[in-house]
Design a protein around this motif. Structure first.
Motif, PDB file in Angstrom:
ATOM      1  N   GLN A 158       0.820  -1.213   0.000  1.00 48.81           N
ATOM      2  CA  GLN A 158       0.000   0.000   0.000  1.00 48.81           C
ATOM      3  C   GLN A 158       0.858   1.270   0.000  1.00 48.81           C
ATOM      4  OE1 GLN A 158      -3.183   0.298  -0.598  1.00 48.81           O
ATOM      5  NE2 GLN A 158      -3.336  -1.935  -0.726  1.00 48.81           N
ATOM      6  N   ILE A 159       2.002   1.218   0.718  1.00 50.82           N
ATOM      7  CA  ILE A 159       2.908   2.386   0.751  1.00 50.82           C
ATOM      8  C   ILE A 159       3.404   2.678  -0.662  1.00 50.82           C
ATOM      9  CG2 ILE A 159       5.185   3.187   1.544  1.00 50.82           C
ATOM     10  CD1 ILE A 159       4.639   1.603   4.177  1.00 50.82           C
ATOM     11  N   VAL A 160       3.822   1.629  -1.382  1.00 52.18           N
ATOM     12  CA  VAL A 160       4.330   1.784  -2.754  1.00 52.18           C
ATOM     13  C   VAL A 160       3.215   2.278  -3.681  1.00 52.18           C
ATOM     14  CG1 VAL A 160       5.327   0.567  -4.745  1.00 52.18           C
ATOM     15  CG2 VAL A 160       6.108   0.022  -2.426  1.00 52.18           C
ATOM     16  N   VAL A 161       2.021   1.671  -3.572  1.00 49.57           N
ATOM     17  CA  VAL A 161       0.878   2.040  -4.433  1.00 49.57           C
ATOM     18  C   VAL A 161       0.496   3.503  -4.221  1.00 49.57           C
ATOM     19  CG1 VAL A 161      -1.617   1.672  -4.789  1.00 49.57           C
ATOM     20  CG2 VAL A 161      -0.061  -0.301  -4.682  1.00 49.57           C
ATOM     21  N   LEU A 162       0.346   3.895  -2.967  1.00 47.34           N
ATOM     22  CA  LEU A 162      -0.080   5.272  -2.640  1.00 47.34           C
ATOM     23  C   LEU A 162       0.940   6.308  -3.109  1.00 47.34           C
ATOM     24  CD1 LEU A 162      -1.531   4.621   0.925  1.00 47.34           C
ATOM     25  CD2 LEU A 162      -2.832   5.474  -1.023  1.00 47.34           C
ATOM     26  N   SER A 163       2.226   5.979  -2.994  1.00 46.17           N
ATOM     27  CA  SER A 163       3.256   6.959  -3.375  1.00 46.17           C
ATOM     28  C   SER A 163       3.312   7.142  -4.890  1.00 46.17           C
ATOM     29  CB  SER A 163       4.628   6.518  -2.867  1.00 46.17           C
ATOM     30  OG  SER A 163       5.045   5.336  -3.534  1.00 46.17           O
ATOM     31  N   LYS A 164       2.876   6.101  -5.653  1.00 46.25           N
ATOM     32  CA  LYS A 164       2.983   6.167  -7.118  1.00 46.25           C
ATOM     33  C   LYS A 164       1.715   6.661  -7.797  1.00 46.25           C
ATOM     34  CE  LYS A 164       6.656   2.772  -7.734  1.00 46.25           C
ATOM     35  NZ  LYS A 164       7.018   1.451  -8.259  1.00 46.25           N
ATOM     36  N   LEU A 222      -0.106  14.147  -3.612  1.00 45.92           N
ATOM     37  CA  LEU A 222       0.308  15.367  -2.905  1.00 45.92           C
ATOM     38  C   LEU A 222       1.537  15.095  -2.023  1.00 45.92           C
ATOM     39  CD1 LEU A 222      -3.261  16.499  -1.770  1.00 45.92           C
ATOM     40  CD2 LEU A 222      -1.994  17.320  -3.735  1.00 45.92           C
ATOM     41  N   LYS A 223       2.433  16.100  -1.970  1.00 45.02           N
ATOM     42  CA  LYS A 223       3.659  15.980  -1.157  1.00 45.02           C
ATOM     43  C   LYS A 223       3.312  15.755   0.310  1.00 45.02           C
ATOM     44  CE  LYS A 223       6.500  19.065  -4.008  1.00 45.02           C
ATOM     45  NZ  LYS A 223       7.211  20.351  -4.015  1.00 45.02           N
ATOM     46  N   GLN A 224       2.326  16.511   0.784  1.00 45.68           N
ATOM     47  CA  GLN A 224       1.961  16.421   2.213  1.00 45.68           C
ATOM     48  C   GLN A 224       1.473  15.018   2.569  1.00 45.68           C
ATOM     49  OE1 GLN A 224       1.040  18.703   0.046  1.00 45.68           O
ATOM     50  NE2 GLN A 224       0.917  20.760   0.937  1.00 45.68           N
ATOM     51  N   ALA A 225       0.776  14.380   1.611  1.00 42.66           N
ATOM     52  CA  ALA A 225       0.258  13.025   1.851  1.00 42.66           C
ATOM     53  C   ALA A 225       1.412  12.018   1.946  1.00 42.66           C
ATOM     54  CB  ALA A 225      -0.691  12.616   0.731  1.00 42.66           C
ATOM     55  N   VAL A 226       2.412  12.154   1.049  1.00 49.07           N
ATOM     56  CA  VAL A 226       3.590  11.256   1.070  1.00 49.07           C
ATOM     57  C   VAL A 226       4.363  11.452   2.372  1.00 49.07           C
ATOM     58  CG1 VAL A 226       5.768  10.672  -0.065  1.00 49.07           C
ATOM     59  CG2 VAL A 226       3.763  11.212  -1.454  1.00 49.07           C
ATOM     60  N   THR A 227       4.548  12.721   2.769  1.00 46.66           N
ATOM     61  CA  THR A 227       5.272  13.017   4.020  1.00 46.66           C
ATOM     62  C   THR A 227       4.552  12.378   5.209  1.00 46.66           C
ATOM     63  OG1 THR A 227       5.922  15.141   3.058  1.00 46.66           O
ATOM     64  CG2 THR A 227       6.239  14.902   5.430  1.00 46.66           C
ATOM     65  N   SER A 270      10.939   7.274  -0.381  1.00 47.45           N
ATOM     66  CA  SER A 270      11.463   8.615  -0.055  1.00 47.45           C
ATOM     67  C   SER A 270      12.684   9.010  -0.890  1.00 47.45           C
ATOM     68  CB  SER A 270      11.810   8.692   1.438  1.00 47.45           C
ATOM     69  OG  SER A 270      12.716   7.657   1.778  1.00 47.45           O
ATOM     70  N   ALA A 271      13.259   8.063  -1.646  1.00 47.31           N
ATOM     71  CA  ALA A 271      14.458   8.355  -2.450  1.00 47.31           C
ATOM     72  C   ALA A 271      14.172   9.449  -3.475  1.00 47.31           C
ATOM     73  CB  ALA A 271      14.933   7.082  -3.149  1.00 47.31           C
ATOM     74  N   GLY A 272      15.044  10.452  -3.505  1.00 46.00           N
ATOM     75  CA  GLY A 272      14.925  11.531  -4.497  1.00 46.00           C
ATOM     76  C   GLY A 272      13.874  12.573  -4.190  1.00 46.00           C
ATOM     77  N   LYS A 273      13.185  12.442  -3.031  1.00 46.50           N
ATOM     78  CA  LYS A 273      12.154  13.431  -2.676  1.00 46.50           C
ATOM     79  C   LYS A 273      12.714  14.331  -1.572  1.00 46.50           C
ATOM     80  CE  LYS A 273       8.183  10.497  -3.846  1.00 46.50           C
ATOM     81  NZ  LYS A 273       8.848   9.271  -4.267  1.00 46.50           N
ATOM     82  N   ILE A 274      12.943  15.594  -1.909  1.00 49.67           N
ATOM     83  CA  ILE A 274      13.612  16.512  -0.985  1.00 49.67           C
ATOM     84  C   ILE A 274      12.769  16.798   0.259  1.00 49.67           C
ATOM     85  CG2 ILE A 274      12.795  18.723  -1.940  1.00 49.67           C
ATOM     86  CD1 ILE A 274      15.825  19.595  -1.806  1.00 49.67           C
ATOM     87  N   TYR A 275      11.418  16.648   0.136  1.00 51.84           N
ATOM     88  CA  TYR A 275      10.548  16.969   1.272  1.00 51.84           C
ATOM     89  C   TYR A 275      10.507  15.855   2.324  1.00 51.84           C
ATOM     90  CZ  TYR A 275       7.441  14.559  -2.037  1.00 51.84           C
ATOM     91  OH  TYR A 275       6.908  13.657  -2.933  1.00 51.84           O
ATOM     92  N   VAL A 276      11.091  14.694   2.019  1.00 51.87           N
ATOM     93  CA  VAL A 276      11.190  13.631   3.045  1.00 51.87           C
ATOM     94  C   VAL A 276      12.655  13.195   3.213  1.00 51.87           C
ATOM     95  CG1 VAL A 276       8.848  12.677   3.036  1.00 51.87           C
ATOM     96  CG2 VAL A 276      10.464  11.961   1.267  1.00 51.87           C
ATOM     97  N   GLU A 277      13.603  14.132   2.957  1.00 50.27           N
ATOM     98  CA  GLU A 277      15.026  13.772   3.032  1.00 50.27           C
ATOM     99  C   GLU A 277      15.466  13.461   4.465  1.00 50.27           C
ATOM    100  OE1 GLU A 277      17.135  17.085   1.356  1.00 50.27           O
ATOM    101  OE2 GLU A 277      16.542  18.475   2.946  1.00 50.27           O
ATOM    102  N   ILE A 278      14.890  14.180   5.440  1.00 49.32           N
ATOM    103  CA  ILE A 278      15.265  13.933   6.844  1.00 49.32           C
ATOM    104  C   ILE A 278      14.784  12.546   7.274  1.00 49.32           C
ATOM    105  CG2 ILE A 278      14.909  14.696   9.241  1.00 49.32           C
ATOM    106  CD1 ILE A 278      14.757  17.558   8.161  1.00 49.32           C
ATOM    107  N   GLU A 279      13.548  12.216   6.887  1.00 47.45           N
ATOM    108  CA  GLU A 279      12.992  10.897   7.220  1.00 47.45           C
ATOM    109  C   GLU A 279      13.854   9.792   6.589  1.00 47.45           C
ATOM    110  OE1 GLU A 279      11.157  13.464   6.398  1.00 47.45           O
ATOM    111  OE2 GLU A 279       9.809  13.695   8.117  1.00 47.45           O
ATOM    112  N   ARG A 280      14.317  10.039   5.346  1.00 48.17           N
ATOM    113  CA  ARG A 280      15.147   9.030   4.663  1.00 48.17           C
ATOM    114  C   ARG A 280      16.474   8.841   5.406  1.00 48.17           C
ATOM    115  NH1 ARG A 280      18.755   8.634  -0.074  1.00 48.17           N
ATOM    116  NH2 ARG A 280      18.536   6.499  -0.813  1.00 48.17           N
TER     117      ARG A 280
END
Length: 438
Positions: free
Chosen positions: A50-56, A61-66, A96-106
């Motif tokens: 589900q994490i993979v499906v939702l992110s793709k 929205l960025k906020q939803a992925v975060t 989270s790879a390549g997404k600057i808005y979740v770089e800290i989480e990564r």
């Protein structure tokens, strides 16, 4: 399981409606609810899917992925076994790879994965994972968390004995950052500024990080036997308030500072540290080490056998208490005492026979000549050896211009003295004449 799939399908439809409508809060809630359902059912494979499906999903929205990544990170510690935990971390990492808005989480995910790999004994793999992340470019990450992350990178490199990379990584931290005044009130960020996140609770304070940093640097410099730098590291640890206030902590550190000062080759920095350490009031608490340092600044020949008999037990105990003083240290200590003695002899003698020099150093003629030659090559002192005659000359051959300049300077001094003397005589004569007239 069928109920779970039906509930997820229903929430996915809600998420789609909210996403297409651009509803941030609604999309975020739908996404986190899906993850919560999977977690409550302990369906870890479904959760990853589900994490993979939702992110793709298109236009996600960025906020939803975060929100999704942050929510799933809370489940990592609840996983039933290590394999499930690694699978979940890898899924979140790929999202989270390549997404600057979740770089800290990564970065935090990678740190957790590296810790698992290290616990499994794969240190090289853990070090490679950590080096992928360049946290110094993360504007929103707290300063202490950045430093802690880089220090972890350095530690893993030292553990795998990759000293070149450890040095490169350690240079990303400026020692001045530890001296920043943390008591000052934090300024409120202006509009448009990056909002810096608070560091997690498990991140050490700045002063604790300072101690960790210098302990890692001691490990690095011990590899190269760079005694002066090791001494400076211990000096920095010694200056930390929590260490300086507790005699049980500062006494062993001050002893190490003294040993490494003695082991360090003679140069201006070593001399400056030696004098500043001797002025330390705490040194009077360990008088034997104060005496050792005083012997080094006193221009007298030190008898190696006497010194070794006096300090052998202290040296052996210091070696046993930590891995810092290695096997080579005893040889280097003898070398430093010989160098000190040669410098003392060069101060008192302009010319000396090699035989007499060897007697003063308690060495054979060949050894004395070797040590003297090494010091001349390293430019520690100026000397010339007349080998057929067996004479060492410590005086430098002066250039004709230098001789003329010194002669002219001496002549100027002489004329000044003559002029002052004439003035004094004239003054006394005038005073005497005035007394006679009266």
């Amino acid at each position: 399981m069928a109920n779970l799939d039906a509930a997820i399908e229903q929430l996915l439809n809600v998420e789609k409606q909210m996403r297409l409508a651009g509803e941030v809060a609604g999309t975020r809630k739908a996404v986190t609810d899906i993850l919560q359902l999977c977690f409550d059912a302990r369906a870890w494979k479904t959760l990853n899917d589900q994490i993979v499906v939702l992110s793709k999903r298109r236009g996600q929205l960025k906020q939803a992925v975060t929100a999704m990544v942050q929510q799933a990170m809370q489940y990592i510690d609840e996983t039933p076994d290590v394999e499930t935990r690694i699978e979940l971390i890898k899924t979140l990492n790929s999202v989270s790879a390549g997404k600057i808005y979740v770089e800290i989480e990564r970065a935090r995910l990678i740190k957790k994965l590296a810790k698992i790999k290290e616990d499994q004994g794969h240190i090289a793999e853990a070090a490679d994972l950590m080096q992928e992340i360049a946290v110094e470019t993360f504007g929103a990450m707290a300063k202490t968390e950045k430093i802690a992350f880089i220090l972890e990178q350095v530690r893993l490199c030292l553990d795998r004995e990759d000293y070149v990379r450890a040095q490169i990584l350690s240079r990303k931290i400026s020692p001045r950052v530890f001296d920043a005044d943390t008591s000052k009130e934090k300024k409120k960020p202006k509009e448009g500024d990056n909002v810096v996140e608070e560091a997690p609770a498990d991140i050490p304070s700045l002063l604790e990080l300072k101690q960790i940093y210098y302990e890692l640097m001691i490990r690095y410099y011990s590899h190269n036997n760079d005694y002066l730098e090791i001494c400076r590291c211990y000096k920095s640890i010694y200056e930390i308030p929590s260490v300086k206030e507790d005699p049980a902590k500062w006494t062993p550190i001050l002893r190490k500072i003294c040993w490494y000062l003695v082991l360090a080759p003679h140069d201006p920095m070593q001399s400056s540290l030696l004098n500043s350490t001797l002025e330390d009031k705490n040194l009077s608490e360990i008088p034997s080490f104060k005496l050792l340092l005083k012997q080094l600044i006193t221009m007298e020949v030190i008898q190696w056998t006497t010194l070794w008999d006096t300090y052998k037990n202290d040296f052996e105990n210091e070696k046993a208490s930590g891995e810092s003083l290695g096997e080579k240290a005893a040889e280097d200590l003898k070398q430093r005492i010989i160098e000190h003695n040669i410098l003392v002899v060069s101060k008192y003698y302009a010319r000396i026979t090699l035989k007499r020099l060897a007697e003063l150093l308690c060495l054979s003629v060949q050894e004395a000549e070797k040590h003297l030659s090494d010091m001349v090559v390293s430019k520690a002192l100026v000397a010339k050896i007349d080998r057929p005659m067996g004479i060492v000359c410590f005086q430098t051959a002066k250039d004709s211009n230098d001789i003329l300049n010194s002669w002219a300077a001496n002549l100027d001094k002489l004329l000044d003295l003559v002029e002052k003397s004439c003035h004094q005589i004239h003054k006394e004569t005038m005073v005497h004449k005035a007394v006679l007239k009266v």
